[in-house]
Design a protein around this motif. Structure first.
Motif, PDB file in Angstrom:
ATOM      1  N   SER A 123      11.045  97.572  15.142  1.00  0.00           N
ATOM      2  CA  SER A 123       9.742  97.502  14.459  1.00  0.00           C
ATOM      3  C   SER A 123       9.092  96.129  14.628  1.00  0.00           C
ATOM      4  O   SER A 123       7.862  96.051  14.741  1.00  0.00           O
ATOM      5  CB  SER A 123       9.880  97.881  12.991  1.00  0.00           C
ATOM      6  OG  SER A 123      10.916  97.143  12.423  1.00  0.00           O
ATOM      7  N   ASP A 124       9.897  95.044  14.698  1.00  0.00           N
ATOM      8  CA  ASP A 124       9.243  93.732  14.828  1.00  0.00           C
ATOM      9  C   ASP A 124       8.584  93.576  16.202  1.00  0.00           C
ATOM     10  O   ASP A 124       7.495  93.024  16.325  1.00  0.00           O
ATOM     11  CB  ASP A 124      10.219  92.573  14.527  1.00  0.00           C
ATOM     12  CG  ASP A 124      11.450  92.614  15.411  1.00  0.00           C
ATOM     13  OD1 ASP A 124      11.761  93.697  15.961  1.00  0.00           O
ATOM     14  OD2 ASP A 124      12.103  91.561  15.567  1.00  0.00           O
ATOM     15  N   TYR A 125       9.218  94.127  17.241  1.00  0.00           N
ATOM     16  CA  TYR A 125       8.623  94.061  18.580  1.00  0.00           C
ATOM     17  C   TYR A 125       7.350  94.929  18.638  1.00  0.00           C
ATOM     18  O   TYR A 125       6.319  94.522  19.190  1.00  0.00           O
ATOM     19  CB  TYR A 125       9.648  94.515  19.625  1.00  0.00           C
ATOM     20  CG  TYR A 125       9.141  94.443  21.049  1.00  0.00           C
ATOM     21  CD1 TYR A 125       8.597  93.268  21.558  1.00  0.00           C
ATOM     22  CD2 TYR A 125       9.210  95.556  21.888  1.00  0.00           C
ATOM     23  CE1 TYR A 125       8.129  93.193  22.860  1.00  0.00           C
ATOM     24  CE2 TYR A 125       8.754  95.493  23.208  1.00  0.00           C
ATOM     25  CZ  TYR A 125       8.209  94.315  23.683  1.00  0.00           C
ATOM     26  OH  TYR A 125       7.755  94.247  24.967  1.00  0.00           O
ATOM     27  N   LEU A 126       7.431  96.094  18.017  1.00  0.00           N
ATOM     28  CA  LEU A 126       6.265  96.985  18.013  1.00  0.00           C
ATOM     29  C   LEU A 126       5.100  96.333  17.253  1.00  0.00           C
ATOM     30  O   LEU A 126       3.939  96.447  17.661  1.00  0.00           O
ATOM     31  CB  LEU A 126       6.633  98.349  17.403  1.00  0.00           C
ATOM     32  CG  LEU A 126       7.650  99.148  18.229  1.00  0.00           C
ATOM     33  CD1 LEU A 126       8.089 100.411  17.498  1.00  0.00           C
ATOM     34  CD2 LEU A 126       7.069  99.533  19.594  1.00  0.00           C
ATOM     35  N   GLU A 127       5.475  95.630  16.193  1.00  0.00           N
ATOM     36  CA  GLU A 127       4.465  94.913  15.413  1.00  0.00           C
ATOM     37  C   GLU A 127       3.798  93.830  16.275  1.00  0.00           C
ATOM     38  O   GLU A 127       2.569  93.696  16.303  1.00  0.00           O
ATOM     39  CB  GLU A 127       5.165  94.286  14.196  1.00  0.00           C
ATOM     40  CG  GLU A 127       4.243  93.719  13.136  1.00  0.00           C
ATOM     41  CD  GLU A 127       3.258  94.746  12.601  1.00  0.00           C
ATOM     42  OE1 GLU A 127       2.092  94.374  12.475  1.00  0.00           O
ATOM     43  OE2 GLU A 127       3.649  95.917  12.371  1.00  0.00           O
ATOM     44  N   GLU A 128       4.639  93.088  17.036  1.00  0.00           N
ATOM     45  CA  GLU A 128       4.102  92.053  17.943  1.00  0.00           C
ATOM     46  C   GLU A 128       3.121  92.664  18.934  1.00  0.00           C
ATOM     47  O   GLU A 128       2.041  92.133  19.180  1.00  0.00           O
ATOM     48  CB  GLU A 128       5.236  91.441  18.776  1.00  0.00           C
ATOM     49  CG  GLU A 128       5.942  90.259  18.166  1.00  0.00           C
ATOM     50  CD  GLU A 128       7.182  89.905  18.984  1.00  0.00           C
ATOM     51  OE1 GLU A 128       7.094  89.882  20.240  1.00  0.00           O
ATOM     52  OE2 GLU A 128       8.236  89.693  18.368  1.00  0.00           O
ATOM     53  N   LEU A 129       3.540  93.796  19.506  1.00  0.00           N
ATOM     54  CA  LEU A 129       2.671  94.449  20.499  1.00  0.00           C
ATOM     55  C   LEU A 129       1.372  94.916  19.857  1.00  0.00           C
ATOM     56  O   LEU A 129       0.289  94.797  20.439  1.00  0.00           O
ATOM     57  CB  LEU A 129       3.397  95.636  21.147  1.00  0.00           C
ATOM     58  CG  LEU A 129       4.508  95.287  22.134  1.00  0.00           C
ATOM     59  CD1 LEU A 129       5.288  96.532  22.545  1.00  0.00           C
ATOM     60  CD2 LEU A 129       3.921  94.619  23.392  1.00  0.00           C
ATOM     61  N   ASN A 135      -5.328  98.207  17.504  1.00  0.00           N
ATOM     62  CA  ASN A 135      -6.007  99.486  17.699  1.00  0.00           C
ATOM     63  C   ASN A 135      -5.560 100.285  18.909  1.00  0.00           C
ATOM     64  O   ASN A 135      -6.259 101.195  19.341  1.00  0.00           O
ATOM     65  CB  ASN A 135      -7.521  99.265  17.784  1.00  0.00           C
ATOM     66  CG  ASN A 135      -8.184  99.843  16.580  1.00  0.00           C
ATOM     67  OD1 ASN A 135      -7.612 100.736  15.949  1.00  0.00           O
ATOM     68  ND2 ASN A 135      -9.359  99.364  16.250  1.00  0.00           N
ATOM     69  N   TYR A 136      -4.434  99.903  19.499  1.00  0.00           N
ATOM     70  CA  TYR A 136      -3.880 100.730  20.574  1.00  0.00           C
ATOM     71  C   TYR A 136      -2.873 101.694  19.956  1.00  0.00           C
ATOM     72  O   TYR A 136      -2.084 101.307  19.097  1.00  0.00           O
ATOM     73  CB  TYR A 136      -3.187  99.866  21.642  1.00  0.00           C
ATOM     74  CG  TYR A 136      -4.115  99.516  22.773  1.00  0.00           C
ATOM     75  CD1 TYR A 136      -5.240  98.712  22.551  1.00  0.00           C
ATOM     76  CD2 TYR A 136      -3.884  99.997  24.064  1.00  0.00           C
ATOM     77  CE1 TYR A 136      -6.109  98.403  23.583  1.00  0.00           C
ATOM     78  CE2 TYR A 136      -4.750  99.685  25.107  1.00  0.00           C
ATOM     79  CZ  TYR A 136      -5.859  98.903  24.865  1.00  0.00           C
ATOM     80  OH  TYR A 136      -6.713  98.603  25.885  1.00  0.00           O
ATOM     81  N   PHE A 137      -2.912 102.939  20.392  1.00  0.00           N
ATOM     82  CA  PHE A 137      -1.952 103.940  19.927  1.00  0.00           C
ATOM     83  C   PHE A 137      -0.675 103.760  20.737  1.00  0.00           C
ATOM     84  O   PHE A 137      -0.690 103.849  21.967  1.00  0.00           O
ATOM     85  CB  PHE A 137      -2.545 105.341  20.132  1.00  0.00           C
ATOM     86  CG  PHE A 137      -1.667 106.466  19.651  1.00  0.00           C
ATOM     87  CD1 PHE A 137      -1.168 106.455  18.340  1.00  0.00           C
ATOM     88  CD2 PHE A 137      -1.358 107.534  20.471  1.00  0.00           C
ATOM     89  CE1 PHE A 137      -0.366 107.493  17.885  1.00  0.00           C
ATOM     90  CE2 PHE A 137      -0.560 108.579  20.023  1.00  0.00           C
ATOM     91  CZ  PHE A 137      -0.068 108.554  18.732  1.00  0.00           C
ATOM     92  N   ILE A 138       0.440 103.483  20.039  1.00  0.00           N
ATOM     93  CA  ILE A 138       1.693 103.198  20.739  1.00  0.00           C
ATOM     94  C   ILE A 138       2.547 104.467  20.818  1.00  0.00           C
ATOM     95  O   ILE A 138       2.868 105.090  19.803  1.00  0.00           O
ATOM     96  CB  ILE A 138       2.460 102.048  20.049  1.00  0.00           C
ATOM     97  CG1 ILE A 138       1.595 100.775  20.074  1.00  0.00           C
ATOM     98  CG2 ILE A 138       3.806 101.806  20.717  1.00  0.00           C
ATOM     99  CD1 ILE A 138       2.246  99.523  19.502  1.00  0.00           C
ATOM    100  N   ILE A 139       2.882 104.825  22.040  1.00  0.00           N
ATOM    101  CA  ILE A 139       3.683 106.031  22.292  1.00  0.00           C
ATOM    102  C   ILE A 139       5.041 105.567  22.831  1.00  0.00           C
ATOM    103  O   ILE A 139       5.087 104.741  23.743  1.00  0.00           O
ATOM    104  CB  ILE A 139       2.962 106.945  23.323  1.00  0.00           C
ATOM    105  CG1 ILE A 139       1.592 107.360  22.773  1.00  0.00           C
ATOM    106  CG2 ILE A 139       3.801 108.158  23.684  1.00  0.00           C
ATOM    107  CD1 ILE A 139       0.727 108.120  23.757  1.00  0.00           C
ATOM    108  N   PRO A 140       6.146 106.079  22.295  1.00  0.00           N
ATOM    109  CA  PRO A 140       7.452 105.577  22.751  1.00  0.00           C
ATOM    110  C   PRO A 140       7.768 105.946  24.201  1.00  0.00           C
ATOM    111  O   PRO A 140       7.078 106.770  24.820  1.00  0.00           O
ATOM    112  CB  PRO A 140       8.456 106.228  21.795  1.00  0.00           C
ATOM    113  CG  PRO A 140       7.728 107.311  21.096  1.00  0.00           C
ATOM    114  CD  PRO A 140       6.261 107.067  21.227  1.00  0.00           C
ATOM    115  N   GLU A 141       8.817 105.368  24.720  1.00  0.00           N
ATOM    116  CA  GLU A 141       9.317 105.665  26.071  1.00  0.00           C
ATOM    117  C   GLU A 141       9.474 107.176  26.238  1.00  0.00           C
ATOM    118  O   GLU A 141       9.942 107.858  25.329  1.00  0.00           O
ATOM    119  CB  GLU A 141      10.686 105.002  26.219  1.00  0.00           C
ATOM    120  CG  GLU A 141      11.341 105.232  27.564  1.00  0.00           C
ATOM    121  CD  GLU A 141      12.731 104.615  27.572  1.00  0.00           C
ATOM    122  OE1 GLU A 141      12.958 103.755  28.408  1.00  0.00           O
ATOM    123  OE2 GLU A 141      13.562 105.006  26.745  1.00  0.00           O
ATOM    124  N   GLY A 142       9.107 107.661  27.402  1.00  0.00           N
ATOM    125  CA  GLY A 142       9.249 109.098  27.680  1.00  0.00           C
ATOM    126  C   GLY A 142       8.285 109.937  26.865  1.00  0.00           C
ATOM    127  O   GLY A 142       8.287 111.164  26.954  1.00  0.00           O
TER     128      GLY A 142
END
Ligand SMILES: Cc1ncc(COP(=O)(O)O)c(C=O)c1O
Length: 328
Positions: A123-129, A135-142
């Motif tokens: 979650s901390d890396y996702l927060e950084e990104l 405002n970018y929608f983050i979709i996981p790997e695959g």
């Protein structure tokens, strides 16, 4: 009920006669020339969300030969969504088959080392990104999340209209596709079929928890309650990885080529080909009962042949060149 989007075809092979099984294949590889197979299913609701919630763009993760990255880049271009790929590996991969197309379709590639890439679920890396790309929608790997599960579940709705069957086989990478098929098997009757995943990577046992969590997230989305039905009609087979992700022997490749020639359908050696090798081995091991009606899900991914041919890992005389082989 909507009409099935892909065909179901009967497959013939001497081993199917020998073991008296009935095998057919759901041709999701034909859903789209670029966004093929499970990518189409997994991206359907993800990209709908990315546009509906008026995000500014979409971001995802993948390896430098990733089918998901390739399909995602094209799908975003189609829908006019700016897109970012967080890519495991060095920047010289930018010109390989997969990424030159992804960049051609407008993907901005950000290369990260393996250590950073390992943080892709933290979650901390996702927060950084997210701070880097507000405002970018983050979709996981695959593409594997509850929206992907909802998209893949529709394969079962289609299959229930197309045939009666006992067992459904799929290759497994991140687990989203298998989770979607299991979740979809609740329609219309619970626990109707046996759903078998073939892990294409080594030590795939860890995927069991991921798959269970994905099934639950889908059920939660559907019912908004944490009470979920039991799904116990599925299996993840972890011994058919052939040495690990992306690995295969010359003999494995030869067996897939022979199967491709016998059936007239192309399977590649990273995902769908490993499912075929597992099917052939399972037949010899007596895993299937005489009379069993087996459906294979063709999950596409034929763009992967571009990278394998480019690296000289396959003989171009034995394999078709993927649709967009010309480097952009
Ligand atoms: C062609 C193909 N088949 C199967 C899979 C496995 O799907 P999942 O990651 O949902 O397990 C993938 C991707 O990972 C893929 O690209």
């Amino acid at each position: 009920m909507p009409k099935p989007l892909s065909k179901l075809e009967k497959l013939t092979h001497p081993l199917f006669d020998k073991y008296r099984v009935n095998v057919s294949i759901k041709r999701d590889d034909q859903l789209h020339q670029v966004i093929s197979g499970n990518k189409w299913r997994k991206l359907k609701y993800n990209l709908r969300q990315a546009t509906q919630d008026s995000f500014q763009g979409a971001l995802t993760f993948g390896g430098s030969y990733s089918n998901h990255i390739h399909a995602f880049a094209y799908a975003c271009k189609q829908k006019n969504i700016p897109c970012i790929g967080i890519i495991r590996g060095e920047s010289h991969y930018a010109d390989n088959f997969t990424l030159s197309w992804a960049r051609h379709w407008g993907m901005q590639c950000h290369f990260v080392d393996r250590k950073t890439y390992r943080r892709r679920f933290d979650s901390d890396y996702l927060e950084e990104l997210q701070q880097l790309y507000p405002n970018y929608f983050i979709i996981p790997e695959g593409g594997s999340n509850s929206l992907a599960v909802a998209g893949v579940a529709e394969v079962l709705t289609e299959l229930n209209q197309q045939t009666e069957f006992d067992t459904l086989l799929t290759p497994v990478g991140s687990g989203g596709t298998l989770a979607g098929l299991i979740a979809g098997d609740n329609i219309p009757k619970n626990n109707q079929h046996k759903i078998v995943g073939i892990a294409v990577l080594k030590q795939g046992e860890y995927l069991l928890n991921e798959i269970k969590a994905l099934i639950q997230s889908h059920t939660f989305d559907q019912t908004h309650t944490s009470i979920h039905k039991q799904h116990n009609n599925w299996q993840l087979l972890t011994e058919f990885h052939r040495g690990g992700y992306g690995k295969f022997s010359d003999n494995d490749a030869q067996r897939i080529i022979a199967f491709n020639q016998e059936t007239g359908i192309t399977f590649e050696p990273v995902y769908s080909g490993k499912m075929i090798l597992a099917l052939l081995d399972l037949l010899e091991q007596g895993y299937f009962k005489p009379g069993e009606r087996i459906v294979l899900l063709h999950t596409g991914g034929l763009q992967g042949l571009g990278g394998l041919l480019e690296q000289g890992r396959l003989n171009p005389e034995d394999w078709p060149t993927p649709i967009s082989i010309i480097t952009p």
